[in-house]
Design a protein around this motif. Sequence first.
Motif, short mmCIF file in Angstrom:
data_model
loop_
_atom_site.label_atom_id
_atom_site.label_comp_id
_atom_site.label_asym_id
_atom_site.label_seq_id
_atom_site.Cartn_x
_atom_site.Cartn_y
_atom_site.Cartn_z
N ASN A 113 6.75 -3.90 3.95
CA ASN A 113 6.41 -5.16 3.33
C ASN A 113 5.93 -4.92 1.89
O ASN A 113 5.04 -4.11 1.67
CB ASN A 113 5.29 -5.82 4.16
N CYS A 144 5.00 -0.54 6.66
CA CYS A 144 6.06 -1.23 7.40
C CYS A 144 7.19 -1.69 6.48
O CYS A 144 8.19 -2.22 6.95
CB CYS A 144 5.50 -2.42 8.17
N CYS A 178 -1.99 -6.14 5.69
CA CYS A 178 -0.61 -6.59 5.61
C CYS A 178 -0.43 -7.81 6.51
O CYS A 178 -0.89 -7.83 7.64
CB CYS A 178 0.28 -5.45 6.08
N CYS A 193 2.29 -6.55 9.59
CA CYS A 193 1.96 -5.62 10.67
C CYS A 193 0.45 -5.52 10.90
O CYS A 193 0.01 -4.85 11.82
CB CYS A 193 2.54 -4.24 10.38
N CYS A 211 3.42 -1.77 2.01
CA CYS A 211 2.80 -1.34 3.25
C CYS A 211 3.71 -0.31 3.91
O CYS A 211 4.90 -0.23 3.59
CB CYS A 211 2.62 -2.56 4.15
ZN LIG Z 1 2.73 -3.88 7.07
#
Ligand SMILES: [Zn+2]
Length: 76
Positions: free
Chosen positions: A51, A49, A6, A9, A47
Amino acid sequence: MLIIRCSKCKNKLFKYEKIGKGKLLHLWKKRIKKEYSIIKSNKNIYCECGNLIGVDEGIYIKIIKSSITYSGEIIK
Ligand SMILES: [Zn+2]
């Protein structure tokens, strides 16, 4: 083998066997050797996170170039 991460992150997303030159625009599912912590929601792939990484198109994942980074060897 490529390790795809990613871009936000830096978490690992996929281990992928890239063959040949050319940009990494699609991830062919048969060449994905390992999936790490990704989240699938409908056809979107995120992801952990949040994303957005790409869209599942059936036999491949169309990736969003700006969402990933990768490192490793490309088989020529
Ligand atoms: Zn990420």
